[in-house]
Scaffold this motif. Sequence first.
Motif, PDB file in Angstrom:
ATOM      1  N   THR A 203       0.807  -1.327  -0.019  1.00 25.32           N
ATOM      2  CA  THR A 203       0.008   0.107  -0.083  1.00 25.32           C
ATOM      3  C   THR A 203       1.018   1.379   0.176  1.00 25.32           C
ATOM      4  N   PRO A 204       0.591   2.563  -0.710  1.00 27.61           N
ATOM      5  CA  PRO A 204       1.063   3.589  -0.559  1.00 27.61           C
ATOM      6  C   PRO A 204       1.194   4.085   1.093  1.00 27.61           C
ATOM      7  N   LEU A 205       2.058   4.823   1.311  1.00 28.59           N
ATOM      8  CA  LEU A 205       2.115   5.576   2.623  1.00 28.59           C
ATOM      9  C   LEU A 205       1.117   6.748   2.672  1.00 28.59           C
ATOM     10  N   THR A 206      -0.023   6.686   3.398  1.00 29.98           N
ATOM     11  CA  THR A 206      -0.987   7.890   3.451  1.00 29.98           C
ATOM     12  C   THR A 206      -1.101   8.019   5.196  1.00 29.98           C
ATOM     13  N   ASP A 207      -2.177   8.723   5.445  1.00 26.29           N
ATOM     14  CA  ASP A 207      -2.685   8.900   6.622  1.00 26.29           C
ATOM     15  C   ASP A 207      -3.263   7.696   7.035  1.00 26.29           C
ATOM     16  N   THR A 208      -3.878   7.281   6.124  1.00 25.75           N
ATOM     17  CA  THR A 208      -4.900   6.009   6.644  1.00 25.75           C
ATOM     18  C   THR A 208      -3.825   4.695   6.578  1.00 25.75           C
ATOM     19  N   SER A 209      -2.770   4.635   5.963  1.00 31.54           N
ATOM     20  CA  SER A 209      -1.738   3.292   6.062  1.00 31.54           C
ATOM     21  C   SER A 209      -0.743   3.495   6.936  1.00 31.54           C
ATOM     22  N   ARG A 210      -0.463   4.917   7.478  1.00 28.53           N
ATOM     23  CA  ARG A 210       0.829   5.004   8.491  1.00 28.53           C
ATOM     24  C   ARG A 210       0.436   4.100   9.704  1.00 28.53           C
ATOM     25  N   GLY A 211       1.249   3.238  10.042  1.00 24.94           N
ATOM     26  CA  GLY A 211       1.010   2.596  11.130  1.00 24.94           C
ATOM     27  C   GLY A 211      -0.157   1.306  11.005  1.00 24.94           C
ATOM     28  N   LEU A 212      -0.568   1.006   9.828  1.00 21.22           N
ATOM     29  CA  LEU A 212      -1.569   0.163   9.761  1.00 21.22           C
ATOM     30  C   LEU A 212      -1.432  -1.171  10.214  1.00 21.22           C
ATOM     31  N   VAL A 213      -0.133  -1.495   9.864  1.00 21.45           N
ATOM     32  CA  VAL A 213       0.456  -3.037  10.461  1.00 21.45           C
ATOM     33  C   VAL A 213       0.862  -2.667  11.823  1.00 21.45           C
ATOM     34  N   ASN A 214      -0.041  -2.578  12.693  1.00 20.03           N
ATOM     35  CA  ASN A 214       0.251  -2.328  14.281  1.00 20.03           C
ATOM     36  C   ASN A 214       0.141  -3.716  15.162  1.00 20.03           C
ATOM     37  N   ALA A 215       0.203  -3.524  16.262  1.00 18.23           N
ATOM     38  CA  ALA A 215      -0.148  -4.692  17.045  1.00 18.23           C
ATOM     39  C   ALA A 215      -1.303  -5.455  17.007  1.00 18.23           C
ATOM     40  N   ASP A 216      -2.147  -4.743  16.860  1.00 16.19           N
ATOM     41  CA  ASP A 216      -3.686  -5.391  16.562  1.00 16.19           C
ATOM     42  C   ASP A 216      -3.584  -6.262  15.313  1.00 16.19           C
ATOM     43  N   PHE A 217      -3.011  -5.497  14.160  1.00 21.74           N
ATOM     44  CA  PHE A 217      -3.038  -6.155  12.886  1.00 21.74           C
ATOM     45  C   PHE A 217      -2.140  -7.574  12.781  1.00 21.74           C
ATOM     46  N   LEU A 218      -0.846  -7.380  13.788  1.00 24.42           N
ATOM     47  CA  LEU A 218      -0.068  -8.560  13.626  1.00 24.42           C
ATOM     48  C   LEU A 218      -0.814  -9.876  14.558  1.00 24.42           C
ATOM     49  N   ALA A 219      -1.366  -9.176  15.496  1.00 23.37           N
ATOM     50  CA  ALA A 219      -2.050 -10.363  16.168  1.00 23.37           C
ATOM     51  C   ALA A 219      -3.224 -11.078  15.777  1.00 23.37           C
ATOM     52  N   HIS A 220      -3.667 -10.480  14.603  1.00 22.56           N
ATOM     53  CA  HIS A 220      -4.853 -11.447  14.053  1.00 22.56           C
ATOM     54  C   HIS A 220      -3.915 -12.286  12.852  1.00 22.56           C
ATOM     55  N   MET A 221      -2.678 -12.007  12.539  1.00 24.08           N
ATOM     56  CA  MET A 221      -2.015 -12.962  11.988  1.00 24.08           C
ATOM     57  C   MET A 221      -1.767 -14.211  12.374  1.00 24.08           C
ATOM     58  N   LYS A 222      -2.116 -15.472  11.648  1.00 22.13           N
ATOM     59  CA  LYS A 222      -1.861 -16.772  12.162  1.00 22.13           C
ATOM     60  C   LYS A 222      -0.457 -17.135  12.257  1.00 22.13           C
ATOM     61  N   ASP A 223      -0.406 -18.005  13.464  1.00 17.08           N
ATOM     62  CA  ASP A 223       1.023 -18.599  14.051  1.00 17.08           C
ATOM     63  C   ASP A 223       1.688 -19.142  12.778  1.00 17.08           C
ATOM     64  N   GLY A 224       3.163 -18.602  12.753  1.00 12.94           N
ATOM     65  CA  GLY A 224       3.944 -19.187  11.497  1.00 12.94           C
ATOM     66  C   GLY A 224       3.795 -18.203  10.236  1.00 12.94           C
ATOM     67  N   ALA A 225       2.750 -17.232  10.125  1.00 18.19           N
ATOM     68  CA  ALA A 225       2.577 -16.676   8.839  1.00 18.19           C
ATOM     69  C   ALA A 225       4.032 -15.618   8.691  1.00 18.19           C
ATOM     70  N   LEU A 226       4.031 -15.273   7.236  1.00 18.88           N
ATOM     71  CA  LEU A 226       5.096 -14.406   7.066  1.00 18.88           C
ATOM     72  C   LEU A 226       4.520 -13.182   6.585  1.00 18.88           C
ATOM     73  N   LEU A 227       5.210 -11.911   7.031  1.00 14.61           N
ATOM     74  CA  LEU A 227       5.121 -10.643   6.683  1.00 14.61           C
ATOM     75  C   LEU A 227       5.636 -10.119   5.593  1.00 14.61           C
ATOM     76  N   VAL A 228       5.319  -9.621   4.537  1.00 19.37           N
ATOM     77  CA  VAL A 228       6.254  -9.187   3.451  1.00 19.37           C
ATOM     78  C   VAL A 228       6.080  -7.639   3.134  1.00 19.37           C
ATOM     79  N   ASN A 229       6.861  -6.780   3.557  1.00 14.62           N
ATOM     80  CA  ASN A 229       6.550  -5.406   3.073  1.00 14.62           C
ATOM     81  C   ASN A 229       7.516  -4.687   2.122  1.00 14.62           C
TER      82      ASN A 229
END
Length: 316
Positions: A203-229
């Motif tokens: 995603t582009p960096l905007t006011d909406t996307s800044r900090g989008l991948v926060n603690a809550d986002f990461l907590a919803h990812m499944k165990d063993g998942a891979l995040l690619v940025n």
Amino acid sequence: MTTDVWLPFPADEIAGLPGASDSGLNYRFWDGGPEFPADPADCVFYVVPYMKATEIAVRPLPAMASLRAVQTLTAGIDHVEPGLKFLAPGVRLCNAKGVHEASTAELALALTLASLRGIPGFVEGQRQEEWRSGFYPALADKSVLIVGYGSIGSAIEDRLAPFECARVARVARSARATERGPVHPLADLPSLLPEADVVVVSTPLTDTSRGLVNADFLAHMKDGALLVNVARGPVVDTKALLAELESGRITAALDVTDPEPLPAGHPLWHAPGVLISPHVGGSTSAFEPRAKRLLAAQLTRYVSGEPLDNVVLTTQ
């Protein structure tokens, strides 16, 4: 009448550029050096130097009183936004859609495959003369979630097609339909993240996307998942990501970081399960020919009075 065009490439290196004698344009070469090539007040079309810091990109803008168009050579515009307040109303800001899709999508796939298949460990094993055989995850049969489904997100899905993924889901700011399937709104992330083995952020960096991948986002990812940025560093909360990496619950492959460049001694360098590339998604051999084709096309439109492509906003 002012007719200067500031380019980060010498004009004679750009095939298809409107001729100076026919167009009346004066081409000035400036790649971010300390000296301006001419009076900024005479510039009507400014092409922002590529891979330069924000302070360099915006430095001439306050003096560009005649400016009609700003063209970035990046998909994002966050590095020039601080200078837009200096511009008169009616200046068009255009991004580089079409320039970086191929190389950024290529790197997203490379980071995904390298992380899943254990390539960093193999490189270290080679240095240590260790034969690290065993079973490793494959991309085949994985569920992939693309967060940020613009032209780069779509190009990433293009490259995922031959890899026999179980599912590809797509998220953007708002819902829409595509030939491949639905694009979900950001509000659907809590239900989509737990199903994804790989989450690719583009995603582009905007006011909406800044900090989008926060603690809550990461907590919803499944165990063993891979995040690619492959988006921008500030899209991810670095502190929250470090906590997840150090717990060993997820892994990450990052082409961008916050801060950037990542300073020596930063804990992200040595966090478990992380692969870092130094923001090279767009800086490949594919960049220059595509960038030059874009500039030739845009300036041809400008000279003929046709609407410019890739207009992100017009100053008010």
